[in-house]
Design a protein around this motif. Sequence first.
Motif, PDB file in Angstrom:
ATOM      1  N   LYS A  55       0.832  -1.201   0.000  1.00 52.93           N
ATOM      2  CA  LYS A  55       0.000   0.000   0.000  1.00 52.93           C
ATOM      3  C   LYS A  55       0.874   1.261   0.000  1.00 52.93           C
ATOM      4  CE  LYS A  55      -4.259   1.343   2.314  1.00 52.93           C
ATOM      5  NZ  LYS A  55      -5.117   1.084   3.458  1.00 52.93           N
ATOM      6  N   LYS A  56       1.982   1.196   0.737  1.00 54.15           N
ATOM      7  CA  LYS A  56       2.902   2.341   0.791  1.00 54.15           C
ATOM      8  C   LYS A  56       3.528   2.599  -0.575  1.00 54.15           C
ATOM      9  CE  LYS A  56       6.931   4.121   3.202  1.00 54.15           C
ATOM     10  NZ  LYS A  56       7.990   3.831   4.158  1.00 54.15           N
ATOM     11  N   HIS A  57       3.894   1.519  -1.285  1.00 54.96           N
ATOM     12  CA  HIS A  57       4.436   1.678  -2.637  1.00 54.96           C
ATOM     13  C   HIS A  57       3.432   2.395  -3.529  1.00 54.96           C
ATOM     14  CE1 HIS A  57       8.219  -0.509  -2.458  1.00 54.96           C
ATOM     15  NE2 HIS A  57       7.629  -1.551  -1.870  1.00 54.96           N
ATOM     16  N   ARG A  58       2.169   1.999  -3.468  1.00 58.57           N
ATOM     17  CA  ARG A  58       1.150   2.641  -4.299  1.00 58.57           C
ATOM     18  C   ARG A  58       0.968   4.100  -3.914  1.00 58.57           C
ATOM     19  NH1 ARG A  58      -1.509  -2.030  -3.752  1.00 58.57           N
ATOM     20  NH2 ARG A  58      -2.920  -1.239  -2.177  1.00 58.57           N
ATOM     21  N   ARG A  59       0.945   4.356  -2.604  1.00 53.12           N
ATOM     22  CA  ARG A  59       0.727   5.718  -2.120  1.00 53.12           C
ATOM     23  C   ARG A  59       1.851   6.645  -2.565  1.00 53.12           C
ATOM     24  NH1 ARG A  59      -0.103   4.416   2.920  1.00 53.12           N
ATOM     25  NH2 ARG A  59       2.048   4.612   3.540  1.00 53.12           N
ATOM     26  N   GLU A  60       3.088   6.117  -2.548  1.00 55.07           N
ATOM     27  CA  GLU A  60       4.250   6.939  -2.908  1.00 55.07           C
ATOM     28  C   GLU A  60       4.592   6.864  -4.391  1.00 55.07           C
ATOM     29  OE1 GLU A  60       7.288   5.569  -0.254  1.00 55.07           O
ATOM     30  OE2 GLU A  60       6.399   6.612   1.462  1.00 55.07           O
ATOM     31  N   HIS A  61       3.793   6.132  -5.163  1.00 54.49           N
ATOM     32  CA  HIS A  61       4.003   5.983  -6.611  1.00 54.49           C
ATOM     33  C   HIS A  61       5.401   5.455  -6.919  1.00 54.49           C
ATOM     34  CE1 HIS A  61       0.201   7.961  -7.307  1.00 54.49           C
ATOM     35  NE2 HIS A  61       0.579   8.946  -6.515  1.00 54.49           N
ATOM     36  N   THR A  62       5.815   4.441  -6.160  1.00 50.83           N
ATOM     37  CA  THR A  62       7.101   3.796  -6.432  1.00 50.83           C
ATOM     38  C   THR A  62       6.853   2.400  -6.956  1.00 50.83           C
ATOM     39  OG1 THR A  62       7.248   2.961  -4.165  1.00 50.83           O
ATOM     40  CG2 THR A  62       8.293   5.091  -4.616  1.00 50.83           C
ATOM     41  N   GLU A  63       7.848   1.828  -7.621  1.00 53.73           N
ATOM     42  CA  GLU A  63       7.699   0.483  -8.153  1.00 53.73           C
ATOM     43  C   GLU A  63       7.619  -0.508  -7.004  1.00 53.73           C
ATOM     44  OE1 GLU A  63       9.962  -2.573 -11.194  1.00 53.73           O
ATOM     45  OE2 GLU A  63      10.594  -0.488 -11.063  1.00 53.73           O
TER      46      GLU A  63
END
Length: 152
Positions: A55-63
Amino acid sequence: MNCGTLYGWEQHKAANTPACKFCKAAKEKHDAGTLVIAAPPQKRVAQCGTPSGAKKHRREHTEMCQPCRDAENGKSRNWKANKNGTTTLGRPVTKPCGTPAAAERHRKNDEPLDEACEAALIKYNAENYQRVKARKKAREAAKQAESLDVAA
């Protein structure tokens, strides 16, 4: 108000209302230096390899890393598996032989009925017939009582 705290005492003063005994006690403890103010709770950080990490990856727009991807896929797989009484593969749990559902499964798959399934189906149909018969009798009794009420 947050009575019993120093902030509650300050709210009383700001509102020009007399402080309650709990807020007075908190103010006295603060002035005496004995009021213990709890530290704010530590912020939890999402870790890779967990659904919250994904979820954190999606929130921060990281791969998204592979451990997070696996964790998210496992979470959705488990959710789908537990939804509507299904197996881990997402297909419905098959009822064991000797139940009406198993008899229906045999019928749909053009398989011969075994003795247990046939007995279960006969029992189910007999109970269902009795339920329908009782419901019909109750409906007729209600209709007859209604007609008597109208006639009277």
